[in-house]
Design an enzyme around this catalytic site. Structure first.
Site, PDB file in Angstrom:
ATOM      1  N   ASP A 105      35.628  77.629  74.153  1.00  0.00           N
ATOM      2  CA  ASP A 105      35.753  76.597  72.960  1.00  0.00           C
ATOM      3  C   ASP A 105      36.103  75.124  73.097  1.00  0.00           C
ATOM      4  OD1 ASP A 105      37.969  77.308  73.387  1.00  0.00           O
ATOM      5  OD2 ASP A 105      38.885  78.228  70.845  1.00  0.00           O
TER       6      ASP A 105
ATOM      7  N   TYR B 120      38.292  71.263  74.623  1.00  0.00           N
ATOM      8  CA  TYR B 120      39.754  71.229  74.391  1.00  0.00           C
ATOM      9  C   TYR B 120      40.308  70.694  73.315  1.00  0.00           C
ATOM     10  CZ  TYR B 120      38.435  70.884  79.572  1.00  0.00           C
ATOM     11  OH  TYR B 120      37.892  71.358  80.467  1.00  0.00           O
TER      12      TYR B 120
ATOM     13  N   PHE C 170      33.702  72.044  79.155  1.00  0.00           N
ATOM     14  CA  PHE C 170      34.714  71.521  80.895  1.00  0.00           C
ATOM     15  C   PHE C 170      35.245  69.757  81.284  1.00  0.00           C
ATOM     16  CE2 PHE C 170      33.548  76.313  81.215  1.00  0.00           C
ATOM     17  CZ  PHE C 170      34.934  76.643  81.146  1.00  0.00           C
TER      18      PHE C 170
ATOM     19  N   HIS D  35      38.578  83.183  83.772  1.00  0.00           N
ATOM     20  CA  HIS D  35      38.906  81.837  83.308  1.00  0.00           C
ATOM     21  C   HIS D  35      39.466  81.027  84.330  1.00  0.00           C
ATOM     22  CE1 HIS D  35      38.862  78.382  80.253  1.00  0.00           C
ATOM     23  NE2 HIS D  35      37.876  78.856  79.533  1.00  0.00           N
TER      24      HIS D  35
END
Length: 216
Positions: free
Chosen positions: A59, A61, A72, A180
């Site tokens: 999801d 930031y 990202f 991740h």
């Protein structure tokens, strides 16, 4: 949104209405959410048939000013989130690319990299707060559109368990997985996973132009 995506979203009227109602409720309750409304669907700016690679995140930031609608990525001039620092560190280790001074990943998107989160909004300061609020069926339909198109499925870079839960939807020959890049998991196998060189090798195998991962 590029017109090529419109048929995908036109078939999601009920789902989009449900998400809109949820977000309107959050706003009325005084709960800020991210990114800005104009950027929520920014990932779909480029044509559907030009997507060569999809990087699937979780999801946006949750820090105000960070989320820009591309997984990202952050706007130029914004300090780098730690996940992005780790991505750039792996990029340097993998391809020898010097870490850029900014976190704007739009040059990747311009080359056909779809920077997609599985959930497209988040409550300010609360990671994961909009999971289960209606975005997942929309993401699922987007992935179906990518995997069922005449050009075939793109190369899929799946970082983390949330992204990897969609792995069976892609052509297994062109799926790259790892933990991740967040500080909590990057050292469990993200570092050293070489996703960028792997992606370019798969693109070459398919007769496609590799991605220039260097960010000026």
């Amino acid at each position: 949104m590029h017109p090529s995506w419109l048929p995908v979203f036109e078939g999601l009227g009920a789902e989009i209405s449900a998400v809109r109602e949820f977000l309107e409720g959050e706003t009325m309750a005084g709960r800020q959410w991210l990114p800005e409304p104009s950027q929520v669907l920014r990932a779909f700016t480029h044509p559907l048939n030009r997507v060569k690679v999809v990087i699937l995140g979780q999801d946006p930031y949750p820090t105000p000013g960070h989320s820009v609608g591309l997984a990202f990525s952050v706007a130029p001039g914004v300090g780098l989130p730690r996940s992005l620092v780790n991505i750039f560190s792996e990029l340097q280790s993998d391809l020898g690319v010097e870490p850029p001074s900014h976190g704007d990943l739009n040059p990747w998107a311009d080359q056909g990299v779809l920077l997609l989160n599985t959930v497209l909004t988040v409550g300010s300061g609360t990671s994961g707060s909009h999971r289960g609020k209606g975005w997942e069926p929309i993401t699922s339909s987007v992935i179906s559109a990518l995997t069922n198109r005449p050009e075939g499925a793109p190369v899929a870079i799946l970082w983390g368990k949330d992204a990897q839960s969609y792995g069976s939807r892609f052509d297994s020959r062109f799926v790259i997985t790892s933990p991740h890049p967040s500080p909590l998991s990057a050292r469990r196998g993200f570092f050293g996973s070489k996703p960028f060189s792997q992606t370019n090798e798969l693109l070459r195998q398919r007769g496609q132009t590799p991605i220039d991962w260097e960010l000026a």
